[in-house]
Design a protein around this motif. Structure first.
Motif, PDB file in Angstrom:
ATOM      1  N   ASP A 161      28.404  57.618  18.786  1.00 44.55           N
ATOM      2  CA  ASP A 161      27.120  57.042  19.177  1.00 44.55           C
ATOM      3  C   ASP A 161      25.984  57.708  18.400  1.00 44.55           C
ATOM      4  N   ILE A 162      26.189  58.987  18.081  1.00 45.43           N
ATOM      5  CA  ILE A 162      25.227  59.791  17.328  1.00 45.43           C
ATOM      6  C   ILE A 162      26.007  60.487  16.221  1.00 45.43           C
ATOM      7  N   ALA A 163      25.487  60.438  15.001  1.00 40.83           N
ATOM      8  CA  ALA A 163      26.211  61.037  13.884  1.00 40.83           C
ATOM      9  C   ALA A 163      25.285  61.923  13.064  1.00 40.83           C
ATOM     10  N   LEU A 164      25.684  63.176  12.898  1.00 42.81           N
ATOM     11  CA  LEU A 164      24.962  64.063  11.998  1.00 42.81           C
ATOM     12  C   LEU A 164      25.398  63.785  10.564  1.00 42.81           C
ATOM     13  N   PRO A 193      28.642  49.162  16.966  1.00 45.65           N
ATOM     14  CA  PRO A 193      27.224  49.274  16.633  1.00 45.65           C
ATOM     15  C   PRO A 193      26.961  50.501  15.774  1.00 45.65           C
ATOM     16  N   ASN A 194      25.825  50.489  15.077  1.00 46.59           N
ATOM     17  CA  ASN A 194      25.477  51.617  14.222  1.00 46.59           C
ATOM     18  C   ASN A 194      25.186  52.858  15.060  1.00 46.59           C
ATOM     19  N   PRO A 195      25.725  53.997  14.673  1.00 48.88           N
ATOM     20  CA  PRO A 195      25.348  55.236  15.369  1.00 48.88           C
ATOM     21  C   PRO A 195      23.919  55.630  15.010  1.00 48.88           C
ATOM     22  N   PHE A 196      23.307  56.417  15.857  1.00 50.37           N
ATOM     23  CA  PHE A 196      22.009  56.988  15.550  1.00 50.37           C
ATOM     24  C   PHE A 196      22.256  58.120  14.569  1.00 50.37           C
ATOM     25  N   ALA A 197      21.739  57.983  13.342  1.00 45.62           N
ATOM     26  CA  ALA A 197      22.081  58.904  12.255  1.00 45.62           C
ATOM     27  C   ALA A 197      20.984  59.948  12.057  1.00 45.62           C
ATOM     28  N   ILE A 198      21.378  61.213  12.158  1.00 50.88           N
ATOM     29  CA  ILE A 198      20.445  62.327  12.031  1.00 50.88           C
ATOM     30  C   ILE A 198      20.815  63.157  10.812  1.00 50.88           C
ATOM     31  N   GLY A 199      19.930  63.221   9.841  1.00 54.79           N
ATOM     32  CA  GLY A 199      20.154  64.063   8.681  1.00 54.79           C
ATOM     33  C   GLY A 199      19.795  65.501   9.001  1.00 54.79           C
ATOM     34  N   LEU A 219      18.065  57.035   7.063  1.00 62.37           N
ATOM     35  CA  LEU A 219      18.499  57.641   8.318  1.00 62.37           C
ATOM     36  C   LEU A 219      17.502  57.332   9.435  1.00 62.37           C
ATOM     37  N   ASP A 220      17.946  57.542  10.675  1.00 62.67           N
ATOM     38  CA  ASP A 220      17.058  57.359  11.817  1.00 62.67           C
ATOM     39  C   ASP A 220      16.147  58.560  12.021  1.00 62.67           C
ATOM     40  N   LEU A 221      16.644  59.738  11.636  1.00 67.58           N
ATOM     41  CA  LEU A 221      15.897  60.968  11.871  1.00 67.58           C
ATOM     42  C   LEU A 221      16.342  61.987  10.834  1.00 67.58           C
ATOM     43  N   ILE A 222      15.403  62.798  10.358  1.00 69.65           N
ATOM     44  CA  ILE A 222      15.744  63.944   9.518  1.00 69.65           C
ATOM     45  C   ILE A 222      15.184  65.182  10.186  1.00 69.65           C
ATOM     46  N   LEU A 223      16.056  66.171  10.316  1.00 68.22           N
ATOM     47  CA  LEU A 223      15.723  67.369  11.071  1.00 68.22           C
ATOM     48  C   LEU A 223      15.957  68.594  10.192  1.00 68.22           C
ATOM     49  N   THR A 224      14.998  69.500  10.184  1.00 65.59           N
ATOM     50  CA  THR A 224      15.157  70.786   9.511  1.00 65.59           C
ATOM     51  C   THR A 224      14.784  71.898  10.480  1.00 65.59           C
ATOM     52  N   GLU A 225      14.799  73.142   9.993  1.00 63.10           N
ATOM     53  CA  GLU A 225      14.424  74.264  10.848  1.00 63.10           C
ATOM     54  C   GLU A 225      12.963  74.185  11.274  1.00 63.10           C
ATOM     55  N   ALA A 226      12.175  73.343  10.595  1.00 64.46           N
ATOM     56  CA  ALA A 226      10.763  73.181  10.949  1.00 64.46           C
ATOM     57  C   ALA A 226      10.553  72.055  11.958  1.00 64.46           C
ATOM     58  N   GLY A 227      11.626  71.353  12.312  1.00 62.96           N
ATOM     59  CA  GLY A 227      11.510  70.263  13.277  1.00 62.96           C
ATOM     60  C   GLY A 227      11.815  68.913  12.664  1.00 62.96           C
ATOM     61  N   VAL A 228      11.285  67.858  13.273  1.00 65.69           N
ATOM     62  CA  VAL A 228      11.532  66.493  12.813  1.00 65.69           C
ATOM     63  C   VAL A 228      10.680  66.213  11.588  1.00 65.69           C
ATOM     64  N   MET A 229      11.335  65.865  10.487  1.00 66.88           N
ATOM     65  CA  MET A 229      10.646  65.562   9.236  1.00 66.88           C
ATOM     66  C   MET A 229      10.454  64.062   9.031  1.00 66.88           C
TER      67      MET A 229
END
Length: 235
Positions: A161-164, A193-199, A219-229
């Motif tokens: 459902d969610i994919a890194l 259905p498409n998973p929610f993709a988090i880079g 992607l749906d979301l990109i995440l780094t050590e600084a938070g949501v990019m």
């Protein structure tokens, strides 16, 4: 990479993570691109950027790497809580870290204990979507191609459902520079259905552009050590 590591295969055939595809086929490009010459130019540029960014990531001091991993895990935990109520009862695809990637294995254990089904992606067949096998802290991992640990062939196959999506580079408009094999893009394109993709990456790996090709999927979301990019935590 040693010849011994390259030659190792587990009993399930091509079972391996997708991460070394560019080293197997360094001139990889998408034949569906509208301009083959342009696609080759982009592929060459990406290969150079992969090497540069991967070397920089590997050069991070151990203390900085641990701080980055902890910050990323905290941000990801918060995203899962805010958007998916902690993802309890859902299938969450993570990854086994290699080549300096952020290590989120402690979070994988926490999520499992909280009732999340955790899975790991691997290549079962070349030029095909990824397979996702269930992982638990008790899973006895086997060695896939390139000597990377993967869940065994008898592990339950699940659909996330969610994919890194591990990445080497990322852009502020939601594209990732991956490892060059096209496996994650192919998988995201075909899963229904498409998973929610988090880079998942590091802040210093930001690129202005990756010159998106027809096969590249935002992607749906990109995440780094600084938070949501890139992306929104909630709808």
């Amino acid at each position: 990479m040693s010849d011994e590591s390259k030659s190792f295969r587990c009993q399930s055939g091509f079972s391996s993570p997708p991460c070394y595809a560019a080293e197997v086929a360094p001139d990889y490009f998408d034949p569906l691109a509208t301009d083959p010459a342009q696609a080759r130019d982009v592929a060459r540029w990406r290969k150079v950027e992969r090497t540069r960014l991967r070397d920089a990531r590997l050069a991070m001091p151990v203390t900085e790497r641990k701080e980055t991993d902890a910050a990323l895990a905290g941000h990801l935990r918060q995203v899962l809580q805010d958007r998916f109520d902690g993802a309890r009862g859902m299938v969450f695809s993570a990854y086994w870290p290699i080549k300096g990637e952020p290590d989120l294995r402690p979070l994988m254990t926490e999520l499992h204990e909280d009732g999340v089904t955790v899975a790991l992606p691997l290549v079962e067949a070349k030029a095909a979507p990824l397979t996702f096998r269930r992982w638990t802290p008790e899973t006895r991992m086997v060695r896939g191609d390139w000597n990377i640990p993967v869940p065994p062939p008898d592990a339950h196959v699940v659909t996330p459902d969610i994919a890194l999506a591990p990445l080497i580079g990322w852009t502020p408009d939601g594209y990732r520079l991956g490892y060059g094999g096209g496996y994650f893009d192919r998988t995201l394109a075909e899963l229904t259905p498409n998973p929610f993709a988090i880079g998942i990456g590091i802040k210093t790996a930001q690129l202005a552009i990756i010159y998106p090709q027809p096969h590249d999927i935002r992607l749906d979301l990109i995440l780094t050590e600084a938070g949501v990019m890139f992306g929104r935590v909630s709808d």
